[in-house]
Design a protein around this motif. Structure first.
Motif, PDB file in Angstrom:
ATOM      1  N   UNK A  44       0.732  -1.130   0.028  1.00 41.30           N
ATOM      2  CA  UNK A  44       0.190  -0.048   0.166  1.00 41.30           C
ATOM      3  C   UNK A  44       0.923   1.123  -0.166  1.00 41.30           C
ATOM      4  N   UNK A  45       0.628   2.000  -0.739  1.00 42.34           N
ATOM      5  CA  UNK A  45       1.322   3.313  -1.081  1.00 42.34           C
ATOM      6  C   UNK A  45       0.736   4.630  -0.390  1.00 42.34           C
ATOM      7  N   UNK A  46       1.532   5.315   0.421  1.00 40.35           N
ATOM      8  CA  UNK A  46       1.069   6.505   1.131  1.00 40.35           C
ATOM      9  C   UNK A  46       1.982   7.772   0.636  1.00 40.35           C
ATOM     10  N   UNK A  47       1.300   8.828   0.840  1.00 43.73           N
ATOM     11  CA  UNK A  47       2.045  10.131   0.715  1.00 43.73           C
ATOM     12  C   UNK A  47       3.428  10.194   1.766  1.00 43.73           C
ATOM     13  N   UNK A  48       4.504  10.662   1.263  1.00 43.40           N
ATOM     14  CA  UNK A  48       5.641  10.716   1.907  1.00 43.40           C
ATOM     15  C   UNK A  48       5.581  11.449   3.323  1.00 43.40           C
ATOM     16  N   UNK A  49       4.534  12.289   3.584  1.00 42.56           N
ATOM     17  CA  UNK A  49       4.430  12.883   4.880  1.00 42.56           C
ATOM     18  C   UNK A  49       4.053  12.301   5.863  1.00 42.56           C
ATOM     19  N   UNK A  50       3.199  11.176   5.599  1.00 45.83           N
ATOM     20  CA  UNK A  50       3.268  10.050   6.632  1.00 45.83           C
ATOM     21  C   UNK A  50       4.232   9.139   7.090  1.00 45.83           C
ATOM     22  N   UNK A  51       5.225   9.260   6.243  1.00 49.39           N
ATOM     23  CA  UNK A  51       6.359   8.246   6.646  1.00 49.39           C
ATOM     24  C   UNK A  51       5.932   6.851   7.017  1.00 49.39           C
ATOM     25  N   UNK A  52       5.015   6.122   6.305  1.00 47.96           N
ATOM     26  CA  UNK A  52       4.808   4.746   6.307  1.00 47.96           C
ATOM     27  C   UNK A  52       5.812   3.929   5.873  1.00 47.96           C
ATOM     28  N   UNK A  53       6.337   2.834   6.783  1.00 46.41           N
ATOM     29  CA  UNK A  53       7.257   1.904   6.370  1.00 46.41           C
ATOM     30  C   UNK A  53       6.847   1.019   5.151  1.00 46.41           C
ATOM     31  N   UNK A  54       7.835   0.799   4.367  1.00 46.00           N
ATOM     32  CA  UNK A  54       7.527  -0.275   3.162  1.00 46.00           C
ATOM     33  C   UNK A  54       7.433  -1.661   3.770  1.00 46.00           C
ATOM     34  N   UNK A  55       6.569  -2.481   2.976  1.00 44.98           N
ATOM     35  CA  UNK A  55       6.414  -3.753   3.811  1.00 44.98           C
ATOM     36  C   UNK A  55       7.732  -4.741   3.923  1.00 44.98           C
TER      37      UNK A  55
END
Length: 275
Positions: free
Chosen positions: A251-262
């Motif tokens: 799942x891809x999110x805007x960079x501002x949320x800094x969600x880790x890659x799988x």
């Protein structure tokens, strides 16, 4: 505070993601585990409810599922991982956890979703791949027409009405979705599809894979895919293919949320298809 989790699961023993009466689901297991870790009502006065990036069907797996939930207690990131995993069955695991801004939504903040379908083909099925991959019986001296399938995929790229690949039970408000890419990897006796889009209809990926297989084995031409798409009629496409080989990969999110890659190092699937 709002917490986001990244998780993987083997969905073969579950009736899908979404909670159901008297049926085992991933959502129910996860909410029970979080509640058990958080503790009693004196610590958290509201029931734990998770919001997911994508609701997977019965028998479908996940390598990069993302969820969020709101909670009144504070734990560090690693405590969430260790603590929730302690209450989960072996078929479900939390890979990472982090506090996120309240405006983050696992579902609505996502702008891209990637599914992978793993397919095994040959004269005999592989018992080692049971519930982990789809299967097509092919003679030992035959293989799919990869060029024809790749040619057929071109008409699906972009924004289209995907009614022809939509389940009758689909609850999406619109059949119009956008596919960004479709890649087909051939490594006999394995075949992999990687499909990325903004969102997907119920059974959409499995219906696409079923139609690709019809083309790959020569029952339909590459041009048939465009004809099926144009009809906006589910009955003209191939039957829904097995859930066993389907994986929600990323799942891809805007960079501002800094969600880790799988976290993919534990996957038995080739790493090359995640690049």
């Amino acid at each position: 505070m709002r917490i986001a989790l990244g998780l993987q699961y083997d969905g073969s023993a579950f009736s899908g993601w979404q909670t159901q009466v008297n049926q085992p689901t991933i959502q129910d297991e996860l909410e029970r585990a979080i509640t058990s870790f958080v503790g009693n009502d004196t610590q958290n006065s509201h029931p734990i409810r998770v919001v997911t990036a994508g609701r997977t069907d019965a028998g479908v797996h996940a390598l990069g599922q993302v969820v969020h939930f709101d909670v009144e207690v504070e734990r560090d990131d690693w405590s969430w991982v260790r603590g929730v995993n302690a209450f989960l069955p072996e078929s479900i695991v939390i890979n990472w956890a982090q506090a996120v801004a309240n405006e983050f939504s696992a579902r609505y903040s996502a702008y891209e979703r990637t599914y992978i379908y793993a397919l095994h083909a040959g004269p005999c099925r592989s018992p080692m791949a049971a519930d982990r991959a789809g299967y097509v019986m092919l003679p030992a001296d035959r293989w799919f027409d990869i060029d024809a399938m790749r040619s057929a995929a071109k008409c699906l790229i972009g924004e289209h009405d995907f009614t022809s690949f939509r389940s009758s039970e689909c609850q999406s408000k619109t059949p119009v979705k956008t596919i960004f890419s479709i890649e087909i990897f051939s490594n006999e006796p394995w075949l992999y599809f990687r499909i990325t889009g903004n969102a997907f209809l119920h059974h959409m990926v499995r219906n696409l894979v079923g139609s690709f297989i019809q083309i790959g084995v020569g029952k339909q031409s590459a041009h048939w895919m465009a004809e099926v798409l144009a009809t906006k009629n589910r009955s003209v496409a191939a039957p829904t293919f097995s859930p066993a080989g389907l994986y929600l990969a990323k799942i891809a999110y805007p960079e501002e949320f800094n969600i880790p890659k799988p976290w993919l190092s534990s996957s038995w699937l080739p790493k090359a298809i995640f690049v």
